[in-house]
Write a protein that holds these residues in place. Sequence first.
Motif, PDB file in Angstrom:
ATOM      1  N   GLY A   1     -12.343  -9.003  -1.549  1.00 39.89           N
ATOM      2  CA  GLY A   1     -11.385  -9.547  -0.587  1.00 39.89           C
ATOM      3  C   GLY A   1      -9.953  -9.560  -1.106  1.00 39.89           C
ATOM      4  O   GLY A   1      -9.047 -10.018  -0.419  1.00 39.89           O
ATOM      5  N   GLU A   2      -9.713  -9.074  -2.327  1.00 42.52           N
ATOM      6  CA  GLU A   2      -8.362  -9.024  -2.863  1.00 42.52           C
ATOM      7  C   GLU A   2      -7.977  -7.582  -3.174  1.00 42.52           C
ATOM      8  O   GLU A   2      -8.835  -6.757  -3.487  1.00 42.52           O
ATOM      9  CB  GLU A   2      -8.260  -9.846  -4.154  1.00 42.52           C
ATOM     10  N   THR A   3      -6.658  -7.319  -3.102  1.00 42.47           N
ATOM     11  CA  THR A   3      -6.171  -5.992  -3.468  1.00 42.47           C
ATOM     12  C   THR A   3      -5.977  -5.945  -4.980  1.00 42.47           C
ATOM     13  O   THR A   3      -5.327  -6.826  -5.549  1.00 42.47           O
ATOM     14  CB  THR A   3      -4.822  -5.725  -2.780  1.00 42.47           C
ATOM     15  N   VAL A   4      -6.566  -4.978  -5.626  1.00 46.24           N
ATOM     16  CA  VAL A   4      -6.358  -4.845  -7.066  1.00 46.24           C
ATOM     17  C   VAL A   4      -6.040  -3.401  -7.410  1.00 46.24           C
ATOM     18  O   VAL A   4      -6.314  -2.488  -6.635  1.00 46.24           O
ATOM     19  CB  VAL A   4      -7.593  -5.293  -7.898  1.00 46.24           C
ATOM     20  N   LEU A   5      -5.451  -3.239  -8.579  1.00 47.67           N
ATOM     21  CA  LEU A   5      -5.103  -1.895  -9.034  1.00 47.67           C
ATOM     22  C   LEU A   5      -6.244  -1.346  -9.888  1.00 47.67           C
ATOM     23  O   LEU A   5      -6.695  -2.009 -10.814  1.00 47.67           O
ATOM     24  CB  LEU A   5      -3.824  -1.952  -9.869  1.00 47.67           C
ATOM     25  N   ALA A   6      -6.706  -0.181  -9.508  1.00 48.42           N
ATOM     26  CA  ALA A   6      -7.683   0.505 -10.358  1.00 48.42           C
ATOM     27  C   ALA A   6      -6.989   1.755 -10.870  1.00 48.42           C
ATOM     28  O   ALA A   6      -6.728   2.675 -10.103  1.00 48.42           O
ATOM     29  CB  ALA A   6      -8.929   0.861  -9.555  1.00 48.42           C
ATOM     30  N   ALA A  19       0.821  -1.207   0.000  1.00 51.08           N
ATOM     31  CA  ALA A  19       0.000   0.000   0.000  1.00 51.08           C
ATOM     32  C   ALA A  19       0.859   1.263   0.000  1.00 51.08           C
ATOM     33  O   ALA A  19       0.510   2.285  -0.587  1.00 51.08           O
ATOM     34  CB  ALA A  19      -0.928  -0.002   1.208  1.00 51.08           C
ATOM     35  N   GLU A  20       2.027   1.144   0.638  1.00 49.02           N
ATOM     36  CA  GLU A  20       2.920   2.290   0.757  1.00 49.02           C
ATOM     37  C   GLU A  20       3.755   2.461  -0.523  1.00 49.02           C
ATOM     38  O   GLU A  20       3.870   3.559  -1.065  1.00 49.02           O
ATOM     39  CB  GLU A  20       3.838   2.021   1.939  1.00 49.02           C
ATOM     40  N   ALA A  21       4.280   1.324  -1.007  1.00 48.47           N
ATOM     41  CA  ALA A  21       5.168   1.398  -2.170  1.00 48.47           C
ATOM     42  C   ALA A  21       4.402   1.750  -3.443  1.00 48.47           C
ATOM     43  O   ALA A  21       4.964   2.335  -4.362  1.00 48.47           O
ATOM     44  CB  ALA A  21       5.905   0.078  -2.354  1.00 48.47           C
ATOM     45  N   LEU A  22       3.139   1.353  -3.509  1.00 47.69           N
ATOM     46  CA  LEU A  22       2.345   1.682  -4.693  1.00 47.69           C
ATOM     47  C   LEU A  22       1.342   2.782  -4.365  1.00 47.69           C
ATOM     48  O   LEU A  22       0.150   2.689  -4.670  1.00 47.69           O
ATOM     49  CB  LEU A  22       1.637   0.428  -5.234  1.00 47.69           C
ATOM     50  N   SER A  23       1.816   3.826  -3.732  1.00 46.40           N
ATOM     51  CA  SER A  23       0.952   4.967  -3.419  1.00 46.40           C
ATOM     52  C   SER A  23       0.555   5.670  -4.708  1.00 46.40           C
ATOM     53  O   SER A  23       1.238   5.512  -5.740  1.00 46.40           O
ATOM     54  CB  SER A  23       1.716   5.941  -2.527  1.00 46.40           C
ATOM     55  N   PRO A  24      -0.529   6.422  -4.694  1.00 47.01           N
ATOM     56  CA  PRO A  24      -0.921   7.156  -5.908  1.00 47.01           C
ATOM     57  C   PRO A  24       0.218   8.001  -6.463  1.00 47.01           C
ATOM     58  O   PRO A  24       0.379   8.099  -7.690  1.00 47.01           O
ATOM     59  CB  PRO A  24      -2.086   8.026  -5.413  1.00 47.01           C
ATOM     60  N   GLY A  25       1.029   8.575  -5.580  1.00 51.50           N
ATOM     61  CA  GLY A  25       2.155   9.386  -6.053  1.00 51.50           C
ATOM     62  C   GLY A  25       3.143   8.565  -6.861  1.00 51.50           C
ATOM     63  O   GLY A  25       3.588   8.973  -7.946  1.00 51.50           O
ATOM     64  N   ILE A  26       3.521   7.384  -6.348  1.00 52.65           N
ATOM     65  CA  ILE A  26       4.459   6.506  -7.055  1.00 52.65           C
ATOM     66  C   ILE A  26       3.825   5.986  -8.352  1.00 52.65           C
ATOM     67  O   ILE A  26       4.468   5.939  -9.403  1.00 52.65           O
ATOM     68  CB  ILE A  26       4.874   5.323  -6.153  1.00 52.65           C
ATOM     69  N   PHE A  74       5.044   4.981 -12.852  1.00 55.28           N
ATOM     70  CA  PHE A  74       4.360   4.165 -13.854  1.00 55.28           C
ATOM     71  C   PHE A  74       3.517   4.977 -14.833  1.00 55.28           C
ATOM     72  O   PHE A  74       3.003   4.424 -15.808  1.00 55.28           O
ATOM     73  CB  PHE A  74       3.468   3.124 -13.158  1.00 55.28           C
ATOM     74  N   GLY A  75       3.323   6.250 -14.552  1.00 49.78           N
ATOM     75  CA  GLY A  75       2.505   7.065 -15.441  1.00 49.78           C
ATOM     76  C   GLY A  75       1.043   6.692 -15.361  1.00 49.78           C
ATOM     77  O   GLY A  75       0.338   6.696 -16.369  1.00 49.78           O
ATOM     78  N   LEU A  76       0.580   6.318 -14.162  1.00 54.09           N
ATOM     79  CA  LEU A  76      -0.814   5.881 -13.990  1.00 54.09           C
ATOM     80  C   LEU A  76      -1.518   6.795 -13.002  1.00 54.09           C
ATOM     81  O   LEU A  76      -0.913   7.253 -12.026  1.00 54.09           O
ATOM     82  CB  LEU A  76      -0.851   4.444 -13.439  1.00 54.09           C
ATOM     83  N   ASP A  77      -2.775   7.044 -13.259  1.00 53.73           N
ATOM     84  CA  ASP A  77      -3.608   7.723 -12.269  1.00 53.73           C
ATOM     85  C   ASP A  77      -4.517   6.677 -11.656  1.00 53.73           C
ATOM     86  O   ASP A  77      -5.309   6.045 -12.364  1.00 53.73           O
ATOM     87  CB  ASP A  77      -4.449   8.820 -12.935  1.00 53.73           C
ATOM     88  N   GLY A  78      -4.414   6.477 -10.344  1.00 53.81           N
ATOM     89  CA  GLY A  78      -5.265   5.478  -9.726  1.00 53.81           C
ATOM     90  C   GLY A  78      -4.727   5.076  -8.374  1.00 53.81           C
ATOM     91  O   GLY A  78      -3.878   5.756  -7.797  1.00 53.81           O
ATOM     92  N   ALA A  79      -5.231   3.948  -7.859  1.00 56.27           N
ATOM     93  CA  ALA A  79      -4.823   3.503  -6.529  1.00 56.27           C
ATOM     94  C   ALA A  79      -5.111   2.022  -6.377  1.00 56.27           C
ATOM     95  O   ALA A  79      -5.808   1.421  -7.202  1.00 56.27           O
ATOM     96  CB  ALA A  79      -5.595   4.301  -5.471  1.00 56.27           C
ATOM     97  N   LEU A  80      -4.494   1.424  -5.353  1.00 53.92           N
ATOM     98  CA  LEU A  80      -4.831   0.052  -4.989  1.00 53.92           C
ATOM     99  C   LEU A  80      -6.145   0.098  -4.238  1.00 53.92           C
ATOM    100  O   LEU A  80      -6.330   0.925  -3.346  1.00 53.92           O
ATOM    101  CB  LEU A  80      -3.750  -0.546  -4.087  1.00 53.92           C
ATOM    102  N   VAL A  81      -7.072  -0.788  -4.586  1.00 54.08           N
ATOM    103  CA  VAL A  81      -8.354  -0.821  -3.882  1.00 54.08           C
ATOM    104  C   VAL A  81      -8.672  -2.266  -3.495  1.00 54.08           C
ATOM    105  O   VAL A  81      -8.086  -3.215  -4.032  1.00 54.08           O
ATOM    106  CB  VAL A  81      -9.500  -0.273  -4.769  1.00 54.08           C
ATOM    107  N   GLU A  82      -9.548  -2.416  -2.518  1.00 45.70           N
ATOM    108  CA  GLU A  82      -9.992  -3.748  -2.110  1.00 45.70           C
ATOM    109  C   GLU A  82     -11.221  -4.118  -2.937  1.00 45.70           C
ATOM    110  O   GLU A  82     -12.141  -3.323  -3.073  1.00 45.70           O
ATOM    111  CB  GLU A  82     -10.368  -3.743  -0.621  1.00 45.70           C
TER     112      GLU A  82
END
Lengths: 328, 259
Positions: free
Chosen positions: B242-247, B219-226, B231-239
Motif C-alpha cells: 500500500g506504499e510507494t517504494v523505490l526498487a 511517478a512522473e518526476a522519478l521515471s526510470p529515465g530520470i 541518480f545513476g540508478l536502474d529501477g522504478a517506483l513500485v507499490e
Amino acid sequence: MTRRRGLVLLAVLLLAAVVVAVLVGETPLRAADYLTALTRPGSAPGEILWTIRAPRAAMAALIGAALGLSGAALQGLLRNPLADPGVLGVSASAGLGAGLAIALGLAAIPGAIEASALVGALVAGALVVALAARFREPETLILLGVSISAFAGALSSLVYNLSPSPVTTAEVLSWMLGSVANRGWPDLLTTAIPAALGAALVAWSARGLTMLTLGEETAALSGLPMARLRAAAVGGAALLAGASVAAAGIIGFVGLAAPHLVRRFSGDDPGKTLLPSALAGAVLLVLADLAARVIPTEQELKLGVVTALFGAPLFALVAWRAARSWRS
Amino acid sequence: MSAAWSLEGLVVRHGGRLALDGAGFTVSAGQMVGVLGPNGSGKTTLLRGGLGLVRREAGAAALSGRPVESIPATERARLVGYLPQERRVSWNLGSLDIVALGAPDLPPAVARDIAADCLHRVGLGGFEERGVLEMSGGERARVLLARLLATRAPLLVADEPAAGLDPDAQLLTLELLRAEAARGAAVVITLHDLSLAARFCDRLVVLSQGRVAADGPPAEALSPGILHSVFGLDGALVEAGGETVLAARRAVQRPAPGR
C-alpha cells in the motif's frame, strides 16, 4: 540558583565590595575618623573617603561592569566562549592612541591620553562595525579582529621604536598595565557617558544575540532586524571596551571570565548573561583593585597585573569544571 | 491566486562554480513539494537563493507574489519559516526557549504556549526544560523542527528535515509537515530518501547540476529515465504494502558525467 537570585546576590556582593573598598585602604583610620568623614566630608578623613577612595571604587565598578558586559556581548555575537573585549582589536587600538599621545608629549595635558585612547578605540570600533556588516561568519570576524589587534600592536611598537626618549616606552607600558588610581568624580563622568551609550546599544541587541544561537541563516529569517542588532552589539561592545581602556588601560580576564562565572545560574542564553556579567565584572574589578591597594608592595600593584594573576588560574578552574560537565 | 513561493531561472555561483544554472519551481498553499537531487546538485542553494540568503546572479524569487528582497524582515518572517540543514546550536538553551524563538513577534507568554504545543507535537512533551546540547542529535533535530512549526508561517521550507533521524522520527517529521500542508501551508523540503519523497510529496522537483531535470507528480518526476540519468540508478517506483517504494540498484552503465 535561579537567575533572579543570582542577580540579587551579585548586587549585594557589589555593594559590599564597594563599601569595603571605601572603608579599607593604605591610610589606617579609626572608628572616630569614619564618623568624622560621614559628618564632615571636608575633613581629612572625609577627603580620603569621598574624594580618593569612593571615586576610585566607583571607577573600578564602572570599568569592571563595562568589561563584563562587553565580553558577554562579544561571546554571544561571535558564539565563542573565548571571546573577550580585546578580540576585535579595539583594546589594542586604544593602546595605540594612548601610546601616540604619550610619545607626542601630550601626557602633561589633563585628559589627553584618555581622549587619544578613546579616539583609537572609536576608529577601530567603526572599522569593526563596518566589517561585521560585510562578514557574518564569526570566524571571519574573529580573524579580522586579530589582524586589527596585531596591526595596532605593530604600530604601537613602531611608536616606541621611533620615539627618541626611552621614558616614553616605560610610560606607555605603565599606562597599559591598567590602573584606576587617582581618579576623581569628573573622570568617572567622562567614562560613564560612552560606557552608558555602549551599554544601551548592547542591551537593545540582546534579542538578536539570543536568536544568533540558532545560526546566521535562521536569525536572518527570524523577523528581527538582524543587521541593526548586530551593528548595535559590535558597536556597543567596542564603545564599552574603548571607554574602559581609555580610562584605565588594558585590563585582562574580567571580560573573558565574568560571563563564564554567571552562566552557572543565568543559563547559557546570551541575552540573559548580559546584566549578570556586568555585575560580576564590577564585583571582580572592585575586589581586584582592593587587592592592588592593600597588598603591601613597594610600588602599588597595577590593576591589569592583579586581574591576570588571579584571573588566569581562576579562569582555568572555571574552564576545567565546564569541560567536566560537558564530558558527563 | 499567486503562488506562496515562486522561483524562476535562479543563477547562483559559488566561487567559480555554477551552483544553480537557471533553476526554479513554484509551490502553492496546501502543497508539499520535495526538492531532490544528488549531492551537489543545488538543492540547498536553490532554497537559500529563493529566500534571499545568497546573492543571485539572475532570476526572480517571490513570496506571495512579491520579490523576496523587497519584503521587510518582520513581514518576511511572517511569510516563511526556514529550517536550515545545519543543526548547530551554539548555546545550551532549554528546548522550550529554542522553540519559542520561532515566534519572536509574539508576547513571551503566548510564544511559550505555542512552543509547548509544538514540542508536544514532535513528541518531546515533558522535555521543555532540557538543554538542547544535552539532547541526542535526533532529539535536537525534533526541537528545531518544533521551532519551524512555531513560526506558523504560510510557507515552511525545511532543508533535509529527515537526515540523520531513525525511521520512526523520519516518518513523524514528514507526517507533521504533511499535516501542515493539509492545514493550508505550502511546504518545501529537500531529502535524499526517494521512497519517502514519493510517498509524502504532492510534487517532486528533481535537480541535476543546478538545473531542473524533472518537475511533476512523483511517478512522473522519478521515471526510470530520470532515475538513471540523474541518480545513476536502474529501477522504478513500485507499490508495496500500500506504499510507494523505490526498487532500484546502482546502474551498471553509469550515466555520462555532465561536466
